[in-house]
Design a protein around this motif. Structure first.
Motif, PDB file in Angstrom:
ATOM      1  N   GLU A   1       0.835  -1.202   0.000  1.00 48.27           N
ATOM      2  CA  GLU A   1       0.000   0.000   0.000  1.00 48.27           C
ATOM      3  C   GLU A   1       0.874   1.258   0.000  1.00 48.27           C
ATOM      4  OE1 GLU A   1      -3.392   2.076   2.836  1.00 48.27           O
ATOM      5  OE2 GLU A   1      -2.951  -0.055   3.103  1.00 48.27           O
ATOM      6  N   LEU A   2       1.889   1.279   0.838  1.00 49.99           N
ATOM      7  CA  LEU A   2       2.788   2.427   0.883  1.00 49.99           C
ATOM      8  C   LEU A   2       3.585   2.543  -0.415  1.00 49.99           C
ATOM      9  CD1 LEU A   2       4.120   4.831   2.215  1.00 49.99           C
ATOM     10  CD2 LEU A   2       5.562   3.230   3.515  1.00 49.99           C
ATOM     11  N   ALA A   3       4.020   1.423  -0.972  1.00 51.99           N
ATOM     12  CA  ALA A   3       4.753   1.452  -2.243  1.00 51.99           C
ATOM     13  C   ALA A   3       3.903   2.106  -3.332  1.00 51.99           C
ATOM     14  CB  ALA A   3       5.155   0.036  -2.652  1.00 51.99           C
ATOM     15  N   GLU A   4       2.643   1.733  -3.401  1.00 48.97           N
ATOM     16  CA  GLU A   4       1.766   2.308  -4.421  1.00 48.97           C
ATOM     17  C   GLU A   4       1.506   3.785  -4.167  1.00 48.97           C
ATOM     18  OE1 GLU A   4      -1.648  -0.262  -4.900  1.00 48.97           O
ATOM     19  OE2 GLU A   4      -0.403  -1.882  -5.731  1.00 48.97           O
ATOM     20  N   LEU A   5       1.418   4.192  -2.913  1.00 49.83           N
ATOM     21  CA  LEU A   5       1.271   5.613  -2.600  1.00 49.83           C
ATOM     22  C   LEU A   5       2.489   6.393  -3.085  1.00 49.83           C
ATOM     23  CD1 LEU A   5      -0.195   7.975  -0.885  1.00 49.83           C
ATOM     24  CD2 LEU A   5       1.626   7.451   0.722  1.00 49.83           C
ATOM     25  N   LEU A   6       3.681   5.887  -2.791  1.00 47.30           N
ATOM     26  CA  LEU A   6       4.912   6.572  -3.210  1.00 47.30           C
ATOM     27  C   LEU A   6       4.985   6.674  -4.729  1.00 47.30           C
ATOM     28  CD1 LEU A   6       7.482   4.945  -0.743  1.00 47.30           C
ATOM     29  CD2 LEU A   6       6.492   7.247  -0.605  1.00 47.30           C
ATOM     30  N   LEU A   7       4.704   5.570  -5.411  1.00 48.36           N
ATOM     31  CA  LEU A   7       4.758   5.582  -6.872  1.00 48.36           C
ATOM     32  C   LEU A   7       3.705   6.512  -7.469  1.00 48.36           C
ATOM     33  CD1 LEU A   7       5.431   1.801  -7.527  1.00 48.36           C
ATOM     34  CD2 LEU A   7       7.055   3.705  -7.756  1.00 48.36           C
ATOM     35  N   SER A   8       2.524   6.533  -6.889  1.00 49.85           N
ATOM     36  CA  SER A   8       1.463   7.419  -7.357  1.00 49.85           C
ATOM     37  C   SER A   8       1.862   8.881  -7.165  1.00 49.85           C
ATOM     38  CB  SER A   8       0.157   7.117  -6.628  1.00 49.85           C
ATOM     39  OG  SER A   8      -0.856   8.008  -7.038  1.00 49.85           O
ATOM     40  N   ALA A   9       2.365   9.220  -6.005  1.00 50.27           N
ATOM     41  CA  ALA A   9       2.759  10.601  -5.711  1.00 50.27           C
ATOM     42  C   ALA A   9       3.861  11.070  -6.643  1.00 50.27           C
ATOM     43  CB  ALA A   9       3.221  10.720  -4.256  1.00 50.27           C
ATOM     44  N   GLN A  10       4.699  10.140  -7.080  1.00 47.53           N
ATOM     45  CA  GLN A  10       5.813  10.488  -7.961  1.00 47.53           C
ATOM     46  C   GLN A  10       5.461  10.332  -9.445  1.00 47.53           C
ATOM     47  OE1 GLN A  10       9.462   8.604  -6.630  1.00 47.53           O
ATOM     48  NE2 GLN A  10       9.104   9.244  -4.515  1.00 47.53           N
ATOM     49  N   GLY A  11       4.174  10.079  -9.728  1.00 42.53           N
ATOM     50  CA  GLY A  11       3.712   9.981 -11.109  1.00 42.53           C
ATOM     51  C   GLY A  11       4.213   8.752 -11.847  1.00 42.53           C
ATOM     52  N   LYS A  12       4.525   7.672 -11.125  1.00 42.46           N
ATOM     53  CA  LYS A  12       5.098   6.474 -11.730  1.00 42.46           C
ATOM     54  C   LYS A  12       4.179   5.255 -11.667  1.00 42.46           C
ATOM     55  CE  LYS A  12       9.730   7.976 -10.401  1.00 42.46           C
ATOM     56  NZ  LYS A  12      10.904   7.654  -9.549  1.00 42.46           N
ATOM     57  N   LEU A  13       3.079   5.340 -10.951  1.00 44.12           N
ATOM     58  CA  LEU A  13       2.248   4.158 -10.727  1.00 44.12           C
ATOM     59  C   LEU A  13       1.555   3.690 -12.001  1.00 44.12           C
ATOM     60  CD1 LEU A  13       1.213   2.033  -8.766  1.00 44.12           C
ATOM     61  CD2 LEU A  13      -0.691   3.574  -8.223  1.00 44.12           C
ATOM     62  N   GLU A  14       0.930   4.604 -12.736  1.00 43.94           N
ATOM     63  CA  GLU A  14       0.184   4.184 -13.931  1.00 43.94           C
ATOM     64  C   GLU A  14       1.083   3.494 -14.937  1.00 43.94           C
ATOM     65  OE1 GLU A  14      -2.525   6.929 -15.744  1.00 43.94           O
ATOM     66  OE2 GLU A  14      -3.082   7.773 -13.789  1.00 43.94           O
TER      67      GLU A  14
END
Length: 177
Positions: A157-170
């Motif tokens: 969950e935290l990994a996905e938050l970090l990636l989302s905040a950094q514009g890398k999740l999608e």
């Protein structure tokens, strides 16, 4: 978006390394002992993939834990985690020692914990996070709290938050479609 969520996202954008506690974070906090004295722990496979996703996106992952375990050494090796500090009750001292030889600023560090030995680090790093089932005082001092319990997907969950905040999740998720 609330002001609190904006602050979390702002801090998450700057994170270059995620440090993790083990018992109660990477595991559910229970220790299993066999009749021959062997110790057993269960690690969540989704947390492991979350760690790999962070690493693939340039976010390092490390471990600071108060206990020492060959099982942890094995799991860390499987996940490619090189920064592993075991057997250190004073986690803030361990963090400060790590910073002496690393290129990270305190604001670039996230830490995920669950109990009193994690409190000083949670209060000091750029993004202090508590698992859902953390002790109340830990949650009180954390900037964010996962909805998942330790050992049950909190790291993911935290990994996905970090990636989302950094514009890398999608883009990361698109690689699986």
């Amino acid at each position: 978006m609330t002001l609190e969520n904006q602050r979390v996202i702002h801090c998450a954008k700057n994170i270059r390394i995620l440090l993790l506690d083990v018992d109660g974070v990477l595991t559910d906090g229970r220790l299993y002992y066999g009749n021959q004295g062997e110790e057993l722990k269960a690690f969540n496979i989704q947390d492991g993939l979350g760690i790999k996703l962070l690493q693939r996106n340039g976010i390092e992952v490390g471990i600071i834990t108060g206990r020492s375990s060959q099982l942890l050494s094995r799991r860390a090796t499987e996940l490619g985690i090189e920064l592993v500090v075991q057997g250190r009750e004073d986690k803030l001292a361990a963090l400060n020692e790590m910073l002496e030889t690393s290129h990270y600023d305190m604001q670039e560090i996230a830490f995920l914990g669950d109990d009193l030995p994690d409190l000083a680090v949670i209060r000091r790093v750029g993004l202090g996070v508590a698992v859902a089932n953390a002790r109340p005082i830990i949650a009180e001092h954390a900037l964010w709290q996962t909805s998942a319990c330790g050992g049950h997907g909190a790291v993911r969950e935290l990994a996905e938050l970090l990636l989302s905040a950094q514009g890398k999740l999608e883009e990361t998720l698109a690689g699986y479609l």
